[in-house]
Design a protein around this motif. Structure first.
Motif, PDB file in Angstrom:
ATOM      1  N   THR A   1      39.732  39.857  35.531  1.00 26.44           N
ATOM      2  CA  THR A   1      38.958  38.554  35.803  1.00 26.44           C
ATOM      3  C   THR A   1      39.072  38.169  37.193  1.00 26.44           C
ATOM      4  O   THR A   1      37.846  37.647  37.801  1.00 26.44           O
TER       5      THR A   1
ATOM      6  N   ASN B   1      34.023  39.282  28.201  1.00 28.63           N
ATOM      7  CA  ASN B   1      35.140  39.086  27.072  1.00 28.63           C
ATOM      8  C   ASN B   1      34.708  38.006  25.954  1.00 28.63           C
ATOM      9  O   ASN B   1      34.492  37.008  26.392  1.00 28.63           O
TER      10      ASN B   1
ATOM     11  N   GLU C   1      37.200  33.772  30.648  1.00 30.16           N
ATOM     12  CA  GLU C   1      37.952  32.545  31.446  1.00 30.16           C
ATOM     13  C   GLU C   1      37.225  32.179  32.624  1.00 30.16           C
ATOM     14  O   GLU C   1      37.830  31.458  33.640  1.00 30.16           O
TER      15      GLU C   1
ATOM     16  N   ASP D   1      32.635  41.351  34.102  1.00 33.09           N
ATOM     17  CA  ASP D   1      33.774  41.550  33.798  1.00 33.09           C
ATOM     18  C   ASP D   1      33.913  42.028  32.175  1.00 33.09           C
ATOM     19  O   ASP D   1      33.561  41.290  31.262  1.00 33.09           O
TER      20      ASP D   1
HETATM   21 MG   LIG Z   1      40.471  38.442  31.891  1.00 32.95          MG
END
Ligand SMILES: [Mg+2]
Ligand SMILES: Nc1ncnc2c1ncn2[C@@H]1O[C@H](COP(=O)(O)OP(=O)(O)O)[C@@H](O)[C@H]1O
Length: 377
Positions: free
Chosen positions: A138, A163, A168, A244
């Motif tokens: 990330t 994710n 995040e 990501d």
């Molecule tokens: Mg991550």
């Protein structure tokens, strides 16, 4: 998908009905009236006298990206040539023949789809994948995106978080997005430019973020087909889409990897991670039908005095390491704790320079690209 809009600028109701009847079978078009404010993809005029040509010419001149069909009882070759020179796309003689109308609309749709395809393939997808949890996937994805948006090349950059449970990105960028891609999957039939523009959140660096749902609560994993539609729209809007992927390796992730121009596999100086990286590369190539040439290995948290040397690392991975990111606990920690990307915490740090350098040398176009305009409605 949004329908193609056909505006009927006809004074004759019977003619209007005949046209509508002829195109009834096409599901990807919508007919709108002359006074409708929406921008048409095609406008149909009736040429009653030669003097109408001036009005139509001025319409063509002032309306970007719209096709024009002319319906006319006058099939004088002189008029026809004049109309074609003005940029009229199809000329239909009256009385209307339904088959002729259908043929012309079919050709119009083919041209539109081709145009859409060329514009949609213009944005590049760069996927960031972790060889293990916690290796910095990330961190790499977020700061790559930010560095690209800040490179002074006026590039439009989006960041997509795949994710499912541990998304995040909003925390790392201190933003509170109202929506996530779960909202898109639930409203797939509404997905168009307008919807997308309302769902992405803009960070002060210029990056537009599409976060993940962050909780399971009936969130469906986006099916590969939905991901295709979403990526079609995103690549049409942005120069770069950084994804990501975390460690997700399902069918949807594979779809994204296959569509990516570059894949960055993040690893660290640890033998299990290096061996995972080796196996990941093999799986991508052997089972995912992915070209090895587009896979880059990123060695994150690099320490010169680490137990595993660079040479050992390359040997373990079985591929040259493309990018080495130094270990910088202080900067990355204060970035996380303040919800800022690295460059906003420590613009002159070695780690920030390392991102900018990689972006400049390996990811950015060498010719200055024209900025894609984000359309706000
Ligand atoms: Mg991550
Ligand atoms: N280059 C680096 N130097 C020092 N710490 C790093 C570096 N990259 C990431 N980290 C730290 O590693 C931890 C995990 O990073 P994160 O990006 O969340 O990994 P992942 O997405 O792979 O789980 C974080 O605490 C982050 O600050």
């Amino acid at each position: 998908m949004k329908p193609f809009l056909i505006k009927l600028a006809l004074n004759n109701i019977i003619l209007e009905d005949e046209f509508k009847q002829a195109v009834q079978e096409f599901k990807t078009i919508e007919i709108i009236g002359e006074l409708d404010q929406k921008k048409a993809d095609l406008t149909v005029f009736e040429l009653e006298s030669e003097s109408d040509l001036d009005r139509i010419q001025s319409y063509i001149k002032h309306t970007e990206d719209t096709e024009v069909f002319l319906l006319s009882g006058n099939s004088d070759p002189q008029v026809l040539i004049k109309a074609i020179r003005m940029g009229v796309n199809e000329f239909l003689t009256l009385p209307l023949k339904p088959e002729g109308v259908k043929e012309s609309v079919r050709r119009f749709l083919d041209r539109q789809k081709k145009r859409k395809r060329t514009s949609e393939t213009s944005g590049q997808i760069i996927s960031v994948v972790g060889s293990k949890g916690g290796v910095g996937t990330t961190t790499i994805a977020v700061n790559l995106a930010v560095s690209m948006a800040q490179a002074g090349k006026e590039l439009s950059v989006a960041l997509l978080d795949m994710n499912i449970l541990f998304g995040e990105i909003p925390m790392l960028l201190n933003i509170s997005p109202k929506y996530h891609w779960g909202d898109i999957i639930k409203n797939m039939d509404r997905l168009d430019d307008f919807f997308l523009s309302n769902i992405l959140s803009e960070h002060s660096s210029g990056v537009h973020v599409l976060p993940s749902p962050r909780y399971l609560n009936n969130q469906p994993v986006p099916p590969p087909s939905a991901m295709d539609t979403l990526l079609d729209l995103m690549t049409a809007r942005y120069d770069y889409i950084i994804v990501d992927l975390g460690q997700s390796l399902n069918e949807t992730a594979l779809k994204i990897l296959q569509r990516s121009e570059q894949i960055e596999i993040v690893t660290i100086q640890s033998l299990p991670c290096l061996s995972n990286t080796n196996r990941l590369i093999k799986s991508f190539v052997d089972f995912g039908d992915i070209n090895k040439g587009k896979i880059n290995v990123v060695l994150n948290r690099y320490l010169k005095k680490g137990m595993v040397t660079l040479a050992n690392a390359q040997e373990g991975v079985g591929k040259t390491i493309s990018w080495i990111v130094p270990n910088d606990y202080t900067t990355t920690m204060s970035a996380i704790n303040s919800g800022k990307p690295l460059y906003q915490v420590s613009p002159r740090s070695q780690i920030v320079e390392c991102f900018n350098d990689y972006v400049e040398k390996n990811l950015l176009p060498h010719e200055k690209k024209e900025k894609k305009k984000w359309k706000w409605f």
